[in-house]
Design a protein around this motif. Structure first.
Motif, mmCIF file in Angstrom:
data_model
loop_
_atom_site.group_PDB
_atom_site.id
_atom_site.type_symbol
_atom_site.label_atom_id
_atom_site.label_comp_id
_atom_site.label_asym_id
_atom_site.label_seq_id
_atom_site.Cartn_x
_atom_site.Cartn_y
_atom_site.Cartn_z
ATOM 1 N N ALA A 1 18.259 -10.104 -1.480
ATOM 2 C CA ALA A 1 17.144 -9.261 -1.027
ATOM 3 C C ALA A 1 17.112 -7.944 -1.786
ATOM 4 O O ALA A 1 16.037 -7.469 -2.205
ATOM 5 N N THR A 2 18.268 -7.326 -2.003
ATOM 6 C CA THR A 2 18.322 -6.060 -2.739
ATOM 7 C C THR A 2 17.844 -6.237 -4.174
ATOM 8 O O THR A 2 17.041 -5.444 -4.677
ATOM 9 N N LEU A 3 18.306 -7.271 -4.838
ATOM 10 C CA LEU A 3 17.873 -7.521 -6.220
ATOM 11 C C LEU A 3 16.378 -7.832 -6.286
ATOM 12 O O LEU A 3 15.691 -7.428 -7.230
ATOM 13 N N SER A 4 15.848 -8.515 -5.297
ATOM 14 C CA SER A 4 14.409 -8.806 -5.272
ATOM 15 C C SER A 4 13.596 -7.528 -5.137
ATOM 16 O O SER A 4 12.602 -7.338 -5.844
ATOM 17 N N VAL A 5 13.989 -6.637 -4.247
ATOM 18 C CA VAL A 5 13.256 -5.375 -4.058
ATOM 19 C C VAL A 5 13.355 -4.516 -5.313
ATOM 20 O O VAL A 5 12.348 -3.941 -5.772
ATOM 21 N N VAL A 6 14.526 -4.430 -5.911
ATOM 22 C CA VAL A 6 14.695 -3.620 -7.123
ATOM 23 C C VAL A 6 13.856 -4.184 -8.262
ATOM 24 O O VAL A 6 13.163 -3.433 -8.962
ATOM 25 N N SER A 7 13.859 -5.486 -8.451
ATOM 26 C CA SER A 7 13.052 -6.064 -9.543
ATOM 27 C C SER A 7 11.564 -5.877 -9.289
ATOM 28 O O SER A 7 10.796 -5.637 -10.218
ATOM 29 N N TYR A 8 11.126 -5.937 -8.013
ATOM 30 C CA TYR A 8 9.713 -5.693 -7.702
ATOM 31 C C TYR A 8 9.338 -4.254 -8.008
ATOM 32 O O TYR A 8 8.305 -3.985 -8.619
ATOM 33 N N LEU A 9 10.171 -3.297 -7.602
ATOM 34 C CA LEU A 9 9.858 -1.884 -7.838
ATOM 35 C C LEU A 9 9.866 -1.539 -9.318
ATOM 36 O O LEU A 9 9.064 -0.723 -9.771
ATOM 37 N N ILE A 10 10.734 -2.145 -10.076
ATOM 38 C CA ILE A 10 10.754 -1.890 -11.524
ATOM 39 C C ILE A 10 9.487 -2.424 -12.182
ATOM 40 O O ILE A 10 8.975 -1.843 -13.129
ATOM 41 N N SER A 11 8.929 -3.498 -11.654
ATOM 42 C CA SER A 11 7.756 -4.109 -12.280
ATOM 43 C C SER A 11 6.456 -3.361 -11.987
ATOM 44 O O SER A 11 5.447 -3.612 -12.635
ATOM 45 N N LEU A 12 6.443 -2.425 -11.024
ATOM 46 C CA LEU A 12 5.214 -1.705 -10.669
ATOM 47 C C LEU A 12 4.828 -0.712 -11.758
ATOM 48 O O LEU A 12 5.680 -0.067 -12.361
ATOM 49 N N ASP A 13 3.519 -0.572 -11.993
ATOM 50 C CA ASP A 13 3.004 0.469 -12.875
ATOM 51 C C ASP A 13 2.894 1.745 -12.068
ATOM 52 O O ASP A 13 2.505 1.728 -10.911
ATOM 53 N N TYR A 14 3.215 2.832 -12.687
ATOM 54 C CA TYR A 14 3.062 4.124 -12.006
ATOM 55 C C TYR A 14 2.516 5.127 -13.005
ATOM 56 O O TYR A 14 2.735 5.025 -14.210
ATOM 57 N N TYR A 15 1.783 6.081 -12.496
ATOM 58 C CA TYR A 15 1.202 7.127 -13.318
ATOM 59 C C TYR A 15 1.468 8.455 -12.659
ATOM 60 O O TYR A 15 1.426 8.561 -11.435
ATOM 61 N N LEU A 16 1.718 9.431 -13.464
ATOM 62 C CA LEU A 16 1.837 10.780 -12.932
ATOM 63 C C LEU A 16 0.450 11.265 -12.556
ATOM 64 O O LEU A 16 -0.549 10.861 -13.143
ATOM 65 N N VAL A 17 0.384 12.143 -11.593
ATOM 66 C CA VAL A 17 -0.907 12.683 -11.185
ATOM 67 C C VAL A 17 -1.525 13.451 -12.341
ATOM 68 O O VAL A 17 -2.710 13.385 -12.587
ATOM 69 N N SER A 18 -0.716 14.141 -13.074
ATOM 70 C CA SER A 18 -1.204 14.918 -14.194
ATOM 71 C C SER A 18 -0.091 14.998 -15.237
ATOM 72 O O SER A 18 1.092 14.953 -14.904
ATOM 73 N N ASN A 19 -0.478 15.138 -16.493
ATOM 74 C CA ASN A 19 0.540 15.254 -17.525
ATOM 75 C C ASN A 19 1.235 16.604 -17.498
ATOM 76 O O ASN A 19 2.354 16.729 -17.952
#
Length: 149
Positions: free
Chosen positions: A20-38
């Motif tokens: 379960a821990t490895l599944s959650v970590v791999s899911y979170l790593i795969s998410l795209d994220y953007y900063l609100v502003s540069n």
């Protein structure tokens, strides 16, 4: 038939926890994220100025009105007379939280009735953050709205 004992239970629980821990970590790593502003650090340091600008806009007797015109698929921004005493200058920014490449910025260009119409038919559907910033009487005002197109 083999008996299920407490040692087997512990091994099974630890194995499920690790999977379960490895599944959650791999899911979170795969998410795209953007900063609100540069330049979020500079904006964070000067955030009191942003709060003052928002407060000034909220304290207007007649606030700026943002409407979605469904028939023309456009956003209409209406400035009250009291805000148009001087020649206004400013910007209108459409911020797309999940993809900064879709952000759009327009110069404030009001017609005689204090209205600016921005066609949004080609905008990607979803949540946008609209920010209207203008200067009047050497003061800066800021109006922000969350809109769904």
């Amino acid at each position: 038939m083999k008996k299920f004992n407490w040692g087997t239970g512990i091994v099974l629980a630890v194995t499920i926890f690790i999977i379960a821990t490895l599944s959650v970590v791999s899911y979170l790593i795969s998410l795209d994220y953007y900063l609100v502003s540069n330049n979020h650090y500079e904006e964070g340091v000067n955030y009191q100025e942003t709060i003052d600008n928002k407060t000034r806009a909220q304290n207007l007797e007649n606030p700026v009105v943002v409407l979605f015109d469904e028939s023309s698929t456009s956003i209409k921004i209406i400035f009250p007379d009291e805000a148009r005493r001087e020649l206004l200058s400013g910007n209108i920014t459409f911020y797309r939280p999940n993809n900064p490449e879709l952000d759009k910025k327009y110069k404030l260009n009001l017609d005689g009735d204090g209205l600016q119409t921005i066609p949004v038919g080609e905008f990607e559907k979803g949540r946008w953050k609209l920010s209207v910033e203008w200067k009047s009487d050497s003061l800066t005002y800021l109006e922000e709205k969350n809109i769904f197109i």
